[in-house]
Write an enzyme that holds these catalytic residues in place. Structure first.
Site, PDB file in Angstrom:
ATOM      1  N   ASP A  14     -13.821   1.181  10.036  1.00 18.15           N
ATOM      2  CA  ASP A  14     -14.308  -0.142  10.434  1.00 18.15           C
ATOM      3  C   ASP A  14     -13.372  -1.192   9.823  1.00 18.15           C
ATOM      4  OD1 ASP A  14     -16.029  -1.968  11.599  1.00 18.15           O
ATOM      5  OD2 ASP A  14     -17.387  -2.030   9.883  1.00 18.15           O
TER       6      ASP A  14
ATOM      7  N   ALA B 120       0.843  -1.209   0.000  1.00 15.19           N
ATOM      8  CA  ALA B 120       0.000   0.000   0.000  1.00 15.19           C
ATOM      9  C   ALA B 120       0.871   1.250   0.000  1.00 15.19           C
ATOM     10  CB  ALA B 120      -0.905  -0.003   1.228  1.00 15.19           C
TER      11      ALA B 120
ATOM     12  N   GLY C 208       4.373   0.066   7.969  1.00 14.39           N
ATOM     13  CA  GLY C 208       4.011  -0.020   9.375  1.00 14.39           C
ATOM     14  C   GLY C 208       5.058  -0.762  10.185  1.00 14.39           C
TER      15      GLY C 208
ATOM     16  N   GLY D 150       2.390   4.766   1.025  1.00 16.33           N
ATOM     17  CA  GLY D 150       2.572   5.365   2.348  1.00 16.33           C
ATOM     18  C   GLY D 150       3.724   4.713   3.089  1.00 16.33           C
TER      19      GLY D 150
ATOM     20  N   LYS E 142      -4.551  -5.856   5.980  1.00 12.97           N
ATOM     21  CA  LYS E 142      -3.535  -5.622   7.011  1.00 12.97           C
ATOM     22  C   LYS E 142      -3.216  -6.918   7.747  1.00 12.97           C
ATOM     23  CE  LYS E 142      -4.026  -1.309   8.863  1.00 12.97           C
ATOM     24  NZ  LYS E 142      -4.681  -0.065   9.364  1.00 12.97           N
TER      25      LYS E 142
HETATM   26  N1  LIG Z   1      -7.171   2.206   5.738  1.00 13.33           N
HETATM   27  C1  LIG Z   1      -6.023   2.534   5.131  1.00 13.33           C
HETATM   28  N2  LIG Z   1      -6.056   3.166   3.940  1.00 13.33           N
HETATM   29  C2  LIG Z   1      -4.903   3.503   3.298  1.00 13.33           C
HETATM   30  N3  LIG Z   1      -3.685   3.245   3.770  1.00 13.33           N
HETATM   31  C3  LIG Z   1      -3.584   2.605   4.959  1.00 13.33           C
HETATM   32  C4  LIG Z   1      -4.740   2.232   5.700  1.00 13.33           C
HETATM   33  N4  LIG Z   1      -4.326   1.622   6.816  1.00 13.33           N
HETATM   34  C5  LIG Z   1      -2.969   1.629   6.771  1.00 13.33           C
HETATM   35  N5  LIG Z   1      -2.510   2.225   5.657  1.00 13.33           N
HETATM   36  C6  LIG Z   1      -1.088   2.430   5.254  1.00 13.33           C
HETATM   37  O1  LIG Z   1      -0.293   1.454   5.904  1.00 13.33           O
HETATM   38  C7  LIG Z   1       0.612   2.060   6.827  1.00 13.33           C
HETATM   39  C8  LIG Z   1       0.704   1.214   8.073  1.00 13.33           C
HETATM   40  O2  LIG Z   1      -0.581   1.007   8.623  1.00 13.33           O
HETATM   41  P1  LIG Z   1      -0.835   1.194  10.202  1.00 13.33           P
HETATM   42  O3  LIG Z   1      -0.531   2.577  10.593  1.00 13.33           O
HETATM   43  O4  LIG Z   1      -2.202   0.693  10.493  1.00 13.33           O
HETATM   44  O5  LIG Z   1       0.200   0.148  10.760  1.00 13.33           O
HETATM   45  P2  LIG Z   1       1.208   0.237  11.983  1.00 13.33           P
HETATM   46  O6  LIG Z   1       2.171  -0.836  11.752  1.00 13.33           O
HETATM   47  O7  LIG Z   1       0.426   0.209  13.236  1.00 13.33           O
HETATM   48  O8  LIG Z   1       1.878   1.666  11.801  1.00 13.33           O
HETATM   49  P3  LIG Z   1       2.926   2.369  12.809  1.00 13.33           P
HETATM   50  O9  LIG Z   1       4.245   1.962  12.314  1.00 13.33           O
HETATM   51  O10 LIG Z   1       2.618   3.798  12.561  1.00 13.33           O
HETATM   52  O11 LIG Z   1       2.585   1.902  14.170  1.00 13.33           O
HETATM   53  C9  LIG Z   1       0.052   3.433   7.077  1.00 13.33           C
HETATM   54  O12 LIG Z   1       1.074   4.343   7.439  1.00 13.33           O
HETATM   55  C10 LIG Z   1      -0.581   3.774   5.748  1.00 13.33           C
HETATM   56  O13 LIG Z   1       0.374   4.257   4.842  1.00 13.33           O
END
Ligand SMILES: Nc1ncnc2c1ncn2[C@@H]1O[C@H](COP(=O)(O)OP(=O)(O)OP(=O)(O)O)[C@@H](O)[C@H]1O
Ligand SMILES: [Mg+2]
Length: 587
Positions: A373, A317, A322, A319, A338
């Site tokens: 959601d 994705a 994570g 961005g 995810k």
């Molecule tokens: N619903 C969504 N729509 C679009 N992109 C998303 C979405 N959820 C996550 N992403 C992308 O995936 C990345 C990681 O998702 P998320 O923040 O949920 O995971 P994380 O591992 O908890 O992140 P962090 O490292 O900030 O703790 C986000 O920074 C974003 O770029």
């Protein structure tokens, strides 16, 4: 031909009857809790409304557990036999034919089969696989709506229609609300062309509000009409009238909790909602009216259809990557997938179980239009060549405990799906100044709305918020989400000298739940005009007083209001408003 077990009993029919009885238990439990919403609204019993909404989420699984126990008792070892399930499916299909909720029944049967066999992918021998495309046909059931032809003035028509609404509570100011409703419509639409109003019969309850949805009929065309009702002081108030698809769609958003709305034939209600919001996916409409399990079925089917009709491949994705999640998407399909990573990058200290617990919290909590959601899927399976090589490499390296390759297939043991949003960090780089400014102001409003529902996002970095197609900011990173009243909001201690400032680690004690609002300024990394705009609207978020006062509200057990529409749409602006606790929403 009947299959007999030697005792003369027709066991496939008997097994199917057990599952159908379990499904009926689910349906009646669901309906009973749904029906109570009206009473809670009329009696302003907001705590009970919240409890029932949460309890309703459990009915499905509870009824299933009971049904499976009964099935084991009735069928013995056959309860885990695939041939037996295949025969039961045929009996079950015959029994539900012609029912108005047959699609829910099929999903229910599949849930039971999947729980029994821990099915990977789909098992066409024991599950209902969609034969027909489940896109709605656009017919509107006449029993679902009332028609109010217009004979004279619009305010007279509005009065008739408001008066007919099925509430036991008296109106606070029926005449005034009818006048304001007509004026609001005139302001937004060409009123001369309105010939009639078609009003849907079901009332949609959620939180402290009730909604009635219908359409304004003009010559050959129709506009949505959503009436938002409140009961702030024991008298009914019309709070807003919305007539655009976008505004109605925001009320029915995937970032809000599910409605409590009485209906026997979900399909008919879905068809009506789809006629009014043609751009909203079928899965989200089912979910919005409380059928999130069937919403998952529809989502899965639309995913299979998309894969069958495109060459799209799953890709990483857009961005930032994570630290907790591996996130991927299909370019032409508006959803992200995810997967929880095997191990988390520092400084993350949460466990797998805690991450899942946070997603459960969000599922049950008031999502306030600000939390996306998430649907949980288990044992999904796709062709390996539908994965971009760098994505598959990443999944196997970072999430090998959840993702495996078996021959030509990729099997995902567990994942969440969410609507795909544009991550705010990317959005701000692309947006013009005006759009960026709106986004930044709405970001502040997200913090306020979440605080109003007793939540603190934890990880407030811009990358953890997304922008919806309506330009609304929505949070999606749940691993540090916490109940607001469990956080400790503190002022930064004054430093005692230069050495302290030079130290990399803070010299003062930081507890796990300690939060220093002054630091948000640095987190946000906003500069120039965007920072100024943010300060003009939201400077109080950088101090402890705001957060302490919100904590007080929750300690008193108050349930605050969040209006799923712009403050400027409210009909009684300026009047004394006991509900106006969360401040204005930027329009
Ligand atoms: N619903 C969504 N729509 C679009 N992109 C998303 C979405 N959820 C996550 N992403 C992308 O995936 C990345 C990681 O998702 P998320 O923040 O949920 O995971 P994380 O591992 O908890 O992140 P962090 O490292 O900030 O703790 C986000 O920074 C974003 O770029
Ligand atoms: Mg994140």
């Amino acid at each position: 031909m009947t299959a007999s077990d030697g005792t003369g009993q027709d066991w496939p029919a008997s097994g199917a009857a057990v599952l159908l009885a379990a499904f009926d238990n689910y349906r009646s439990g669901f309906a009973a809790l749904t029906a109570r919403a009206k009473h809670h609204f009329e009696h302003q019993d907001w705590a009970a409304a919240q409890q029932d909404a949460a309890r309703r989420l459990d009915v499905y699984s509870e009824s299933m557990s009971e049904g499976m126990r009964e099935l084991a008792a009735r069928l013995g070892p056959r309860a885990e036999d695939r041939a037996a399930w295949n025969a039961m499916r045929a009996e079950f299909a015959a029994a539900i034919a012609g029912r108005g909720d047959a699609e829910l029944a099929e999903t229910y049967f599949n849930s039971c089969a999947r729980r029994t066999f821990q099915t990977v992918g789909v098992d066409p021998d024991v599950e209902f696989v969609a034969i027909r495309v489940s896109e709605p046909e656009g017919r509107i059931a006449p029993t679902l709506v009332d028609l109010f032809p217009r004979e004279g003035r619009l305010d007279a028509l509005m009065r008739t229609l408001l008066e007919r609404l099925p509430f036991e509570v008296r109106w606070d100011d029926l005449e005034g609300d009818a006048r304001r409703a007509a004026a609001a419509i005139v302001e937004q639409a060409d009123v001369r062309r309105i010939r009639a109003v078609e009003l849907g019969r079901p009332v949609y309850f959620r939180g402290k509000a009730a909604y009635v949805l219908g359409r304004l009929l003009t010559d050959g065309a129709a506009m949505p009409l959503l009436l938002a009702l409140r009961n702030p002081s024991g008298r009914l108030v019309l709070d807003a009238v919305l007539i655009t698809e976008d505004e109605v769609s925001i009320v029915f958003s995937f970032a809000r909790s599910y409605f409590l709305v009485e209906h026997q034939r979900p399909r008919e209600l879905v068809e009506y909602l789809r006629a009014i919001m043609p751009r909203k996916p079928l899965s989200e409409i089912y979910t919005a009216i409380g059928h999130h399990r069937h919403g998952k079925t529809e989502l899965y089917r639309s995913l299979l259809r998309h894969l069958a009709t495109s060459d799209d491949r799953f890709e990483v994705a857009p961005g930032q990557r994570g630290m907790v999640m591996c996130v991927f998407t299909l370019p032409g399909f508006d959803v992200v997938f995810k997967v929880i990573r095997d191990r988390f990058d520092p400084p993350k200290t949460v466990t797998h179980e805690q991450v899942r617990e946070k997603y459960r919290l969000v599922f049950r909590h008031d999502r306030a239009g600000r939390l996306v959601d998430a649907q949980q899927f288990e044992h999904l399976e796709f062709d390996r060549d539908r994965f971009a090589p760098e994505l598959l490499e990443m999944l196997l390296r970072l999430a090998g405990e959840t993702v495996r390759v078996e021959g030509g297939r990729v099997v995902l043991r567990h994942l969440y799906t969410e609507r795909r949003l544009r991550p705010l960090d990317l959005y701000l780089r692309e947006a013009g100044l005006a759009e960026a400014r709106d986004a930044v102001l709405d970001y502040g409003q997200v913090l306020r709305d979440l605080a109003a529902t007793n939540l603190f996002p934890g990880d407030m970095l811009l990358k953890n918020f997304g922008v919806s197609r309506h330009g609304r900011l929505i949070f999606y990173d749940y691993d540090e989400l916490a109940p607001l009243d469990e956080c400790r909001f503190r002022e930064l201690p004054l430093s005692s000298g230069d050495e302290d400032d030079l130290a990399g680690e803070p010299w003062y004690y930081v507890g796990e739940r300690d939060i220093f609002p002054e630091e948000f300024r640095t987190f946000l990394g906003l500069r120039g005009e965007l920072l100024e705009a943010f300060l003009a609207h939201h400077e109080e978020l950088f101090g402890v007083a705001f957060w302490h006062s919100m904590q007080e509200v929750h300690r008193r057990g108050e349930v605050l209001d969040i209006h799923p529409y712009r403050a400027s749409r409210r009909l009684r602006r300026g009047a004394a408003d006991p509900d106006a606790a969360t401040g204005p929403v930027p329009s």
